[in-house]
Design a protein around this motif. Structure first.
Motif, PDB file in Angstrom:
ATOM      1  N   ASP A   1       0.817  -1.227   0.000  1.00 47.19           N
ATOM      2  CA  ASP A   1       0.000   0.000   0.000  1.00 47.19           C
ATOM      3  C   ASP A   1       0.846   1.270   0.000  1.00 47.19           C
ATOM      4  O   ASP A   1       0.320   2.367   0.197  1.00 47.19           O
ATOM      5  N   SER A   2       2.139   1.115  -0.219  1.00 43.12           N
ATOM      6  CA  SER A   2       3.026   2.274  -0.191  1.00 43.12           C
ATOM      7  C   SER A   2       2.728   3.232  -1.350  1.00 43.12           C
ATOM      8  O   SER A   2       2.376   2.810  -2.453  1.00 43.12           O
ATOM      9  N   ILE A   3       2.907   4.527  -1.085  1.00 41.84           N
ATOM     10  CA  ILE A   3       2.728   5.532  -2.137  1.00 41.84           C
ATOM     11  C   ILE A   3       4.060   5.840  -2.819  1.00 41.84           C
ATOM     12  O   ILE A   3       4.109   6.605  -3.790  1.00 41.84           O
ATOM     13  N   LEU A   4       5.136   5.218  -2.324  1.00 43.46           N
ATOM     14  CA  LEU A   4       6.462   5.451  -2.892  1.00 43.46           C
ATOM     15  C   LEU A   4       6.665   4.569  -4.121  1.00 43.46           C
ATOM     16  O   LEU A   4       6.524   3.343  -4.057  1.00 43.46           O
TER      17      LEU A   4
ATOM     18  N   ARG B   1      15.070  10.355  -8.032  1.00 46.30           N
ATOM     19  CA  ARG B   1      14.887  10.813  -6.656  1.00 46.30           C
ATOM     20  C   ARG B   1      13.633  11.678  -6.484  1.00 46.30           C
ATOM     21  O   ARG B   1      13.105  11.814  -5.377  1.00 46.30           O
ATOM     22  N   SER B   2      13.154  12.225  -7.604  1.00 46.54           N
ATOM     23  CA  SER B   2      11.928  13.026  -7.555  1.00 46.54           C
ATOM     24  C   SER B   2      10.687  12.153  -7.388  1.00 46.54           C
ATOM     25  O   SER B   2       9.598  12.653  -7.125  1.00 46.54           O
TER      26      SER B   2
END
Length: 348
Positions: free
Chosen positions: A148-151, A241-242
């Motif tokens: 469920d990560s947004i990364l 990295r953005s």
């Protein structure tokens, strides 16, 4: 018949050198006959051996058996593993064969040296290195934390680890998978067409199927990375990295970048107990860990060696047995006999 002049005496030597150079040029032109990893290893061995030969005033090509013996002994004295020394010997032999020269390895002098090196390695307790296994429970624990990560990076890393564990592919084979290699089964699960592996180089390649959960994680990554419509894009591309995916067509994900995926996974759910280093490394997950862990999980669930070899594209049983030897040790025939004997005695 008159005596040959110095010019005539040296002429055959010059011609022989030109023939060797011509064969070496052909060898380089045909380097695509070998895997990139084999070629990199050959170049590395040539640099090390040439430097040793120069520093010790020995002949590099053709190499004399006595010089090769001394070179292999030097490698062991400087802490190289017996398997690494064997690789050096094999690649030096390969170079000589392709140059049209007699490999120095054929000499009994070198044969005895290798036998001594291997014996010393065994007697002194040298162990074959093995990556720390990345097991199914580790994958499922990560899945619960990262699904469920947004990364975007964690989406990619989770999808990569699912594919790595499910397919048992080597990291170089995983890195070169492209979007066009994906197809779907009738139930929606993903099927991967692997063009070739280290041990399977043939038209038609290899087919790998993913489970429903692994298919879902890979599909989620493709969607958020927005590369589904790019058939030539590598399946796993860099994440800037953005937080955006960097479409990659010409260069696959590097080995350090893949190692970083396993490192991040270890930092998240790695085992708590201290792992004794093997050869100064193997204290956490590395690029080979999913392959080792999947093989051990299959062995632990009773799958036959032939089935595991097929999944991991191993050609030699002894290679696989190095990965599952600790599991198999408790299932030997003599252990079974003794346990059943003791059990029968208790029942009487």
């Amino acid at each position: 018949m008159g005596k040959l002049s110095p010019a005539h005496q040296i002429l055959p030597v010059i011609q022989a050198e030109e023939e060797v150079l011509a064969r070496l040029k052909e060898f380089v032109q045909d380097k695509d006959a070998f895997s990139p990893n084999t070629w990199r290893q050959l170049m590395s061995v040539m640099r090390i051996c040439h430097r040793w030969s120069t520093e010790n005033r020995r002949q590099f090509l053709p190499m004399l058996p006595a010089d090769l013996r001394d070179y292999l002994n030097w490698l062991q004295e400087n802490g190289r593993a017996s398997s690494t020394i064997g690789t050096h010997g094999s690649l030096i032999s390969m170079l000589h064969r392709n140059a049209g020269l007699t490999p120095p390895n054929t000499s009994p002098l070198v044969f005895r040296a290798v036998k001594r090196i291997n014996r010393v390695a065994v007697v002194t307790g040298e162990r074959t290195g093995q990556a720390v296994p990345f097991r199914l429970e580790n994958l499922l624990e990560l899945d619960a934390l990262w699904s469920d990560s947004i990364l975007l990076r964690q989406k990619r890393d989770l999808a990569f680890l699912h594919v790595a564990y499910s397919t048992l592919l080597r990291i170089s084979e995983l890195a070169r998978l492209r979007v066009r290699d994906i197809s779907r089964a009738a139930d929606g699960r993903i099927i991967l067409n692997v063009n070739y592996t280290k041990t399977i180089v043939q038209t038609g390649g290899l087919i790998k199927s993913l489970s429903s959960q692994s298919s879902r994680r890979l599909s989620e990554w493709l969607s958020v990375a927005d590369i589904s419509a790019e058939p030539d894009a590598f399946l796993f591309c860099p994440v800037h990295r953005s937080g955006s995916a960097t479409l990659s067509i010409n260069r696959p994900l590097s080995t350090p970048a893949i190692e970083s995926i396993f490192s991040q996974a270890w930092n998240t759910v790695g085992v708590s107990e201290t792992i004794s280093p093997n050869k100064g490394r193997y204290t956490r997950w590395t690029g080979h860990s999913a392959r080792v862990g999947a093989a051990q999980d299959m062995a632990g669930r009773g799958y036959a060696v032939a089935q595991i070899m097929q999944e991991g594209t191993w050609k030699k049983p002894e290679t696989l047995m190095r990965y599952i030897r600790n599991l198999q040790a408790h299932e030997g025939a003599m252990v079974d006999i003794m346990e059943k004997y003791n059990l029968n005695k208790k029942d009487k």
